[in-house]
Structure formats: C-alpha cells, structure tokens
Design a protein around this motif. Sequence first.
Motif, PDB file in Angstrom:
ATOM      1  N   ASP A 104      -0.686  -2.369   6.933  1.00 60.74           N
ATOM      2  CA  ASP A 104      -1.616  -1.250   6.807  1.00 60.74           C
ATOM      3  C   ASP A 104      -1.912  -0.686   8.194  1.00 60.74           C
ATOM      4  N   TYR A 138     -10.923   2.701  -1.851  1.00 64.09           N
ATOM      5  CA  TYR A 138     -10.427   3.374  -0.641  1.00 64.09           C
ATOM      6  C   TYR A 138      -8.982   3.768  -0.791  1.00 64.09           C
ATOM      7  N   ASP A 189      -4.567  -4.432   9.526  1.00 59.04           N
ATOM      8  CA  ASP A 189      -5.141  -3.351   8.726  1.00 59.04           C
ATOM      9  C   ASP A 189      -5.914  -2.323   9.556  1.00 59.04           C
ATOM     10  N   HIS A 249      -8.963  -7.868   4.235  1.00 64.98           N
ATOM     11  CA  HIS A 249     -10.058  -7.316   5.062  1.00 64.98           C
ATOM     12  C   HIS A 249     -11.260  -8.268   5.130  1.00 64.98           C
ATOM     13  N   HIS A 270      -4.512  -7.557   4.556  1.00 63.10           N
ATOM     14  CA  HIS A 270      -4.719  -7.022   3.212  1.00 63.10           C
ATOM     15  C   HIS A 270      -6.110  -7.251   2.644  1.00 63.10           C
ATOM     16  N   HIS A 329      -5.272   0.871   9.676  1.00 64.45           N
ATOM     17  CA  HIS A 329      -5.400   2.103   8.886  1.00 64.45           C
ATOM     18  C   HIS A 329      -5.591   3.342   9.772  1.00 64.45           C
TER      19      HIS A 329
END
Length: 292
Positions: free
Chosen positions: A83, A292, A41, A222, A220, A43
């Motif tokens: 992600d 988010y 993740d 976090h 996913h 991002h």
Amino acid sequence: MPASTGLRTFDIAPDIAPSQAPGETRSGRTAQRRTLLQLTDPHLFADPEGQLLDVTTRRSFEAVLELALAHSPPADALVLTGDLVHDESREGYRTLRRLLDRTGLPYYCIPGNHDSRPLMDELLGPAALGPVAARELGGWNLVFLDSTEPGREGGRIGAARLAALRDAVAADPSPAVIFLHQHPIPVRSAWMDKLRVEDGDELLGICDRHPQVKALVCGHIHQEFEHRIQGCRILGTPSTCVQFAPRQADFAIDTHAPGYRELTLLADGALETRVVRLDGYPEHPSRTAGGY
Ligand SMILES: [Fe+2]
C-alpha cells in the motif's frame, strides 16, 4: 537508491546454498547484528497534500521516516510492505523513490492491494520485489512475497508462488524472515479478517516444516500485532498514516500515532523487534469514517 546489498540474491529460482563456516555468511563476511526498519502502508498520493481520512499521508510518512532514521540503531535496509501509493499514480511512486533514495539506505518494496505492480516495476526498479524474492543480509535469508492479486483486497498466494516460496526457504538453512502485505492469520477483527491471505494455512505449513523461519512480517492491518505459532512470530505493524482499531467487528479508526517496526537480526538466529510511534501527531483521522 534501489535495493541492493551487493550480496547473493535470487528471484523465484534459488541457488543451492554452499557450505559455510559458523558465523560466516556465504559471501565470507562475518555475521553480525543487522537492523531492518519496516515502514508500511504509506498510501501516498500524486498530490503532496493528498489525504486519507484527514491525514496528509506524505507528511506522516516523512515524519515516521525521520523518526525511524533518528531513533533506531543505524539501519542496514528499509522494508516497505505494501500500500505504497493509494491512487496508483506515477507521481506517488516517484515521490516514494525520491524520499527513500534520500536516506542513502538500500530498500525493498513489495506491493499491497492498493498498489500497481506495473508502476512499481517501472518506477521503483530493482527495489520492487516479487513475486518471490530472497536477499541475504548478515547471514539471514530475507524473503519477499507478493501476496496480492489484481482486483482483490484480500490476499491469495496461489500454487505457483507457494512452490517458489517453498524452494526459497528450503534452499537456505539460514534463519529467515518472510515479508508480505496481507496478514496470514486472523487478527480478531471480522471486517479485516475477510481480507487476510486466503491460503494462509499453506504459508504456515511451510513455516512449520522449516523452523528456520523466525517470523512472518506483514502490513495491511494498520495496527501492531504479534502472535506466535511454535517458533514463528507473526508480526503486524502500524501504518505510517491512519491506524485501525484492533478487535473490531466493523471498520474502526484508532487514535494511536503512526509508527514503524524495528527488526534486529542477531548472528545466533534470534530476532528482536519493537514498534516505535511518533510522540503524538497533529493530524487525526476522521473517527466517523465508515471505510477507506
Ligand atoms: Fe493499507
């Protein structure tokens, strides 16, 4: 460097595993201790200064990657569980590839709900794995499962991918780890659990029938998570950027620092794992964020 161990691989349709001597992989190499580092993740954005809830995601990813390479045993490969890029930008994926290539390690990537599968295929090349793919490492069967569907935040595997997964696991008696993005069981956060793998029970059924599956490893959520169902561990891992607080009814930010997971695969089929976090991180996500 795109992911490649130079060992046996397959996508969707597995080979039939030939017999092998104890302690020896099918490629003839002596089995030994292997280390995987899971980063999840990130991002990333096209803009290197792009932020998710006040965290500059490229900066935090670079910090976690540097920590992982310095504070774990020499890694055999990196695994990125989705992600990867937040804004579905080409530049985001190019940045990721550049940063991972720089490590000199093989790496494997699966998509999360924020990713663009076509852009991953285009820009990450053979490192973009799925919908079901397996890679052999040190006598272990590493299975990569795309649990995403376009337009959905939650996961769903579906009949075709479940059948391919069943084949991938059944074809190989080696100890196995399955990597996917969304969590297959509830983590006791109501808002997040609406976004778990819808048909996670089917996935657990495959693990139940094939006890060589030692772990399901996801992103996913976090946050660090561990649960055991019989011999199979379900492991969740902190994001390299923003953390979500565990056991919350609604979206809530956590103050823990970003981190990664180290997975050590032993020749006897045992799995050792730990989460390692940055020792503090100067950017803190906005705690008032409602999502988010
Ligand atoms: Fe995420």
